[in-house]
Design an enzyme around this catalytic site. Structure first.
Site, PDB file in Angstrom:
ATOM      1  CG  ASN A  55      -2.110  -3.470   2.802  1.00 12.72           C
ATOM      2  OD1 ASN A  55      -1.470  -2.613   2.181  1.00 12.72           O
ATOM      3  ND2 ASN A  55      -2.898  -4.346   2.207  1.00 12.72           N
ATOM      4  CB  CYS A  56      -1.124  -9.026   4.806  1.00 14.41           C
ATOM      5  SG  CYS A  56      -1.948  -9.200   6.400  1.00 14.41           S
ATOM      6  CG  MET A  57      -4.875 -10.889   1.371  1.00 15.07           C
ATOM      7  SD  MET A  57      -5.499 -12.478   0.768  1.00 15.07           S
ATOM      8  CE  MET A  57      -4.725 -13.599   1.916  1.00 15.07           C
TER       9      MET A  57
ATOM     10  NE  ARG B 124      -3.213 -10.830  10.798  1.00 18.18           N
ATOM     11  CZ  ARG B 124      -2.667 -11.749  11.573  1.00 18.18           C
ATOM     12  NH1 ARG B 124      -1.482 -11.538  12.105  1.00 18.18           N
ATOM     13  NH2 ARG B 124      -3.290 -12.886  11.817  1.00 18.18           N
TER      14      ARG B 124
END
Length: 474
Positions: A28-30, A32
């Site tokens: 994951n990113c912030m 997504r």
């Protein structure tokens, strides 16, 4: 766990991406959930219609499911647990249903390449933000309280302690990038880290700083370890490709002993002879291009105006090598605050939609839920929940961002270039203490705040005048 990322939703997503057997990685990113997939033809693009999913970005080997800030991490953790429990399913039937739909959804080679940067740099972003915030706060305190650089005492010691994290990060950053890049390109991470370390070593025996490599030329040929991140990315890609070719011919009994050894010898030779000079030329060219764009007000406007489109297509991580190049050449990241104006333009557009909509409309509820993250620099809730579905406000938000970029470009053109004190960091109002310039932190903060204000106001005006006509404001 929040309702939007319930286990039922994640199970549905897992089925629509081809089942557990089609998942290569989960991260994951912030905002997504990022699922690496073995076969993109098994993915149902209608995942984006599920309740709780804001949008979906598809590439040839990755599915990015946009949940919003604070939810992506929980979704990735829960999905990892599901993957650990779920049996592998036969996805042939799903493939047959989706194959025709996906023919029109093929992503370009450029998008596939830029998607690799998310794999390389996303794990580093929390560290960038933390180190940058600590450096920014320490610099702001030192500026406001007039603490000399050579001062002694508890406060100077505390400030130096807060600054040491960014020094450590940027001193050894290439090793982290080399490790992640080698893995992203299909190789062994530690091999990439070792090759990256060659760019960090010094090759001048008379130097009084750095780490001397023990030799100053490569069999009589001069060594010039330029290029930094650009060279490291090229070297890590070459290292992964060479490792794959070596492993193809290596007997299993000798794989552990010889594959990495041969890979390192070949890659290091290429690095000294070809990649370091090539990386240096690319680094200088990229730095020249973006420094001139940054000093050109209209170039800044174009960059800020187009950035939201890059976010929509999921390729905005491709700017990170440019950020790192600018840090090396300028001492600060002058591109990041320009691109941050795109998010500020969205805030202005959202406020205009709120003002023009009815008091109890669903649109007002959507704006209220997304505006705070937008002010703090997280733009996906506004993009996918408010502006993009209505299209015209998305365009006027881009124009508002372009106006903010033009403002920052004009100030730089008049003699006050500024930028982020880190390669990457938060945007929006949170980034204020991270701004810096040759004239100090306070002028840089003032320029950034002025740019945000211009983008807010212009985004509001453009949307009020042009972004609400024939648009559903319910």
């Amino acid at each position: 766990m929040a309702k939007e990322i319930s286990s039922e939703l994640l199970n549905t997503i897992l089925t629509r991406v081809g089942g557990p057997g089609n998942i290569a990685s989960c991260g994951n990113c912030m905002t997504r959930l990022r699922l690496g997939v073995h076969d993109s033809s098994l993915v149902d693009p209608n995942i984006k219609t599920l309740e709780g999913v804001k949008s979906v970005i598809l590439t040839s080997d990755q599915v990015q499911v946009v949940f919003g800030p604070g939810k992506a991490h929980r979704a990735a953790k829960a999905m990892s647990e599901l993957l650990g429990e779920a049996p592998v399913q036969d996805a042939a039937e799903i493939a047959a249903q989706n194959k025709r739909q996906l023919k029109a959804k093929q992503t370009s080679g450029v998008q596939q390449f830029l998607a690799k940067f998310a794999t390389i740099f996303t794990p580093l972003i929390p560290g960038f933000i933390a180190a940058g915030l600590l450096l920014g706060i320490a610099t702001l305190i030192a500026t406001v309280m007039h603490v000399p650089a050579d001062a002694q005492g508890t406060l100077p010691d505390a400030l130096n302690f807060m600054k040491v994290f960014s020094k450590g990060l940027f001193t050894f950053l290439v090793i982290l990038v080399g490790y992640n890049a080698a893995q992203a390109f299909g190789g062994t991470g530690v091999n990439g880290a070792i090759i990256a370390a060659l760019f960090l070593l010094g090759y001048n025996p008379a130097a009084t700083t750095g780490y001397y490599a023990g030799f100053h030329d490569f069999f009589g040929l001069p060594i010039d370890p330029r290029g930094n991140i650009i060279g490291v990315l090229i070297a890590a890609w070459a290292c992964a490709r060479i490792e794959g070719m070596v492993r193809r011919f290596m007997p299993d009994d000798l794989d552990m002993l010889l594959t990495s050894l041969i890979t390192l010898l070949i890659t290091a030779t290429l690095a000294y002879l070809i990649i370091m000079p090539l990386g240096g030329w690319l680094f200088e060219g990229m730095s020249w291009l973006f420094m001139h764009l940054n000093s050109n007000p209209f170039g800044c406007a174009v960059l800020a105006g187009l950035f939201l489109i890059a976010v929509v297509f999921g390729v905005h991580q491709g700017f990170i090598p440019v950020y790192l190049a600018l840090m090396d050449s300028q001492g600060f990241n002058s591109l990041f605050p320009i691109l941050s104006m795109a998010g500020a333009g969205q805030v202005g557009a959202a406020l205009a939609l709120y003002w023009r909509s009815q008091p109890h409309s669903a649109l007002r509820s959507q704006v209220r839920g997304a505006i705070i993250p937008g002010l703090l620099g997280v733009g996906e809730p506004l993009i996918y929940g408010v502006t993009l579905p209505r299209m015209k406000p998305f365009v006027t938000a881009c124009l508002g961002g372009a106006a903010g970029g033009l403002f920052i470009g004009l100030i730089a053109w008049w003699g006050l270039p500024m930028g982020l004190n880190s390669a990457f960091g938060p945007s929006g109002l949170v980034a204020l203490p991270l701004m810096t310039s040759a004239q100090g932190i306070l002028p840089a903060m003032a320029v950034y705040a002025g740019g945000i204000l211009v983008a807010w106001v212009c985004g509001f005006i453009f949307t009020t005048l042009f972004g609400c006509r024939n648009v559903n404001l319910d």
